[in-house]
Design an enzyme around this catalytic site. Structure first.
Site, mmCIF file in Angstrom:
data_model
loop_
_atom_site.group_PDB
_atom_site.id
_atom_site.type_symbol
_atom_site.label_atom_id
_atom_site.label_comp_id
_atom_site.label_asym_id
_atom_site.label_seq_id
_atom_site.Cartn_x
_atom_site.Cartn_y
_atom_site.Cartn_z
ATOM 1 C CD GLU A 346 -2.917 -0.897 2.452
ATOM 2 O OE1 GLU A 346 -3.954 -1.582 2.459
ATOM 3 O OE2 GLU A 346 -2.623 -0.094 3.379
ATOM 4 C CB CYS A 347 0.696 4.328 0.129
ATOM 5 S SG CYS A 347 0.897 6.093 -0.175
#
Length: 457
Positions: A346-347
């Site tokens: 994520e990210c």
């Protein structure tokens, strides 16, 4: 870790919500200082944060000595907010009091959805009184009108007291106290401008605790002293004790995932350290409940994944701040580039798995190049999984949030991870699922079980 150390049935947990009319009034200062000051008194304090933010809970955890936890109706649903509060206040031991820091202004919720996911919304869901922090700079008697409006806007929200912040002088404080007495709202503390304590900030907010541990300890210690000197802690505790008993049972990670996925307990490596500080406490609890052995690793320092790793989770953080050190750890980058098991990113994890970040070589597992920009991408997202992956089935609807100042080129692969607002996002490549979207697995516990099932195979 047991799912709940508190008994089932009604629990008279003292609790309050620290809120403000808008961002920048001093919520984090007061909430963190309250947590630390109450802990100094010998109380066991449970820290919570409204909204998806990862950074403030890090300071809360340092102040309280137990994990800071998020309460976000958008990410997990309204029905889980009170159970998650009870769970967090129950482990590892039952708390004496819970302090919930709000987000933005008291009534600011998800854009276009009224007050949904606002601090006021969460305060009603956990049935807690509100302690309003008010920046009094350039305000006199009008402060009372502002507080009165905050209190009257939603009758279901009980504003039980005010802490005056950035008070200019004793005369200024007297004026404010007299005005608030007129509208029947007690003042529980007054912080002058001269003794303000602030933690350093940068492009996405405060600097995370993990990046500046000695300085963070000093900041929290100073905030505890500030609150002790300026706030009536007995009055704050009386306000917290006015909350009615919690009647819901605590959230149970084992029940959420349906128990262990099988007899084999695979090792799931979870990125940690200064570059990857964004993780919800419930993620590790769900993975453990699903039968995994959770093994943290630091991409800045560890030359290899933990022994026996069968799956990898790389959450959010600030790889752009540590890009050289991440790039220099060539052994770990090479291992991740060829890792055969499932990888969820994520990210920050998305950036780390790409070919480069601001020109520095990264893992090269995903065919994109990332760079910093001056534009902040921020907001809640209603997403649909577009491709089967180790964590989501195609067609699954998930709520998440974005919070970054980087972009990837391209923005998605041939097999995107998600679609929202009519646009494809992220990458699914073999066993890799990566995107900018942050999700809270308490709201989607099937993701944890699915990952462990794939890892066990």
């Amino acid at each position: 870790m047991p799912p709940s150390a508190a008994p089932t049935g009604p629990w008279a947990l003292p609790r309050l919500v620290v809120a403000a009319p808008a961002s920048g009034h001093g919520k984090t200062t007061v909430a963190t200082g309250l947590l630390a000051a109450l802990r100094r008194r010998g109380l066991t304090v449970s820290p919570h944060k409204v909204g998806p933010d990862y950074i403030d809970p890090g300071y809360h955890a340092l102040a309280a000595g137990r994990p800071g936890r998020n309460l976000d109706p958008w990410l997990v649903g309204e029905e889980l907010i009170a159970p998650l509060l009870r769970h967090g206040a129950s482990v590892p031991t039952p708390a004496d009091v819970a302090v919930v820091e709000g987000v933005m202004g008291l009534h600011d919720g998800a854009v276009g959805r009224g007050g949904y996911a606002s601090t006021a919304h969460v305060a009603t869901l956990v049935d807690a009184p509100v302690l309003l922090v008010l920046d009094t700079t350039a305000q006199g008697r009008s402060a009372a009108a502002l507080v009165l409006g905050m209190r009257a806007f939603d009758p279901a929200v009980r504003v039980g007291g005010v802490i005056l912040n950035r008070v200019g002088s004793p005369r200024h404080e007297t004026l404010l106290r007299d005005a608030l007495a007129e509208v029947g709202v007690p003042v529980l503390g007054a912080v002058t401008r001269a003794v303000e304590v602030a933690a350093p900030a940068r492009h996405l907010g405060l600097v995370p605790v993990a990046e500046r541990a000695p300085e963070s300890l000093a900041v929290v210690d100073a905030l505890a002293g500030l609150v002790e000197a300026t706030v009536d802690l007995d009055a704050v505790l009386d306000l917290a004790r006015s909350a009615p008993p919690l009647t819901v049972d605590g959230w149970d990670p084992a029940a959420a995932v349906g128990g262990p996925a099988g007899g084999h307990r695979p090792v799931v490596a979870v990125a940690a350290g200064a570059a990857f500080t964004f993780s919800y406490a419930e993620t590790a609890e769900l993975l453990t409940a699903a039968g995994a052995i959770v093994a943290p690793f630091d991409p800045l320092a560890d030359p290899a994944l933990p022994a026996g790793t069968r799956a990898v989770v790389i959450g959010g953080g600030f790889p752009e701040v540590h890009v050289e050190a991440l790039s220099d750890n060539t052994g770990l980058r090479a291992e991740l580039a060829g890792f055969a098991g499932p990888v969820v990113a994520e990210c920050a994890g998305l950036l780390y798995l790409g070919r480069s970040l601001d020109g520095a070589p990264m893992c090269g597992r995903l065919d994109h190049h990332a760079r910093m920009t001056g534009r902040l991408t921020l907001g809640y997202r209603d997403a649909v999984a577009t491709t089967d992956s180790p964590v989501h089935a195609a067609g699954e609807q998930v709520r998440g949030h974005e919070f970054h100042r980087t972009v990837t080129d391209p923005g998605h692969g041939d097999r995107p991870a998600w679609r929202w607002d009519g646009t494809a996002h992220g990458f699914v490549t073999g066993q890799v699922h990566a995107s900018y979207l942050h999700t809270h697995w308490a709201g989607h516990p099937r993701a944890a079980r699915r990952l462990v099932e794939v890892a066990a195979r």
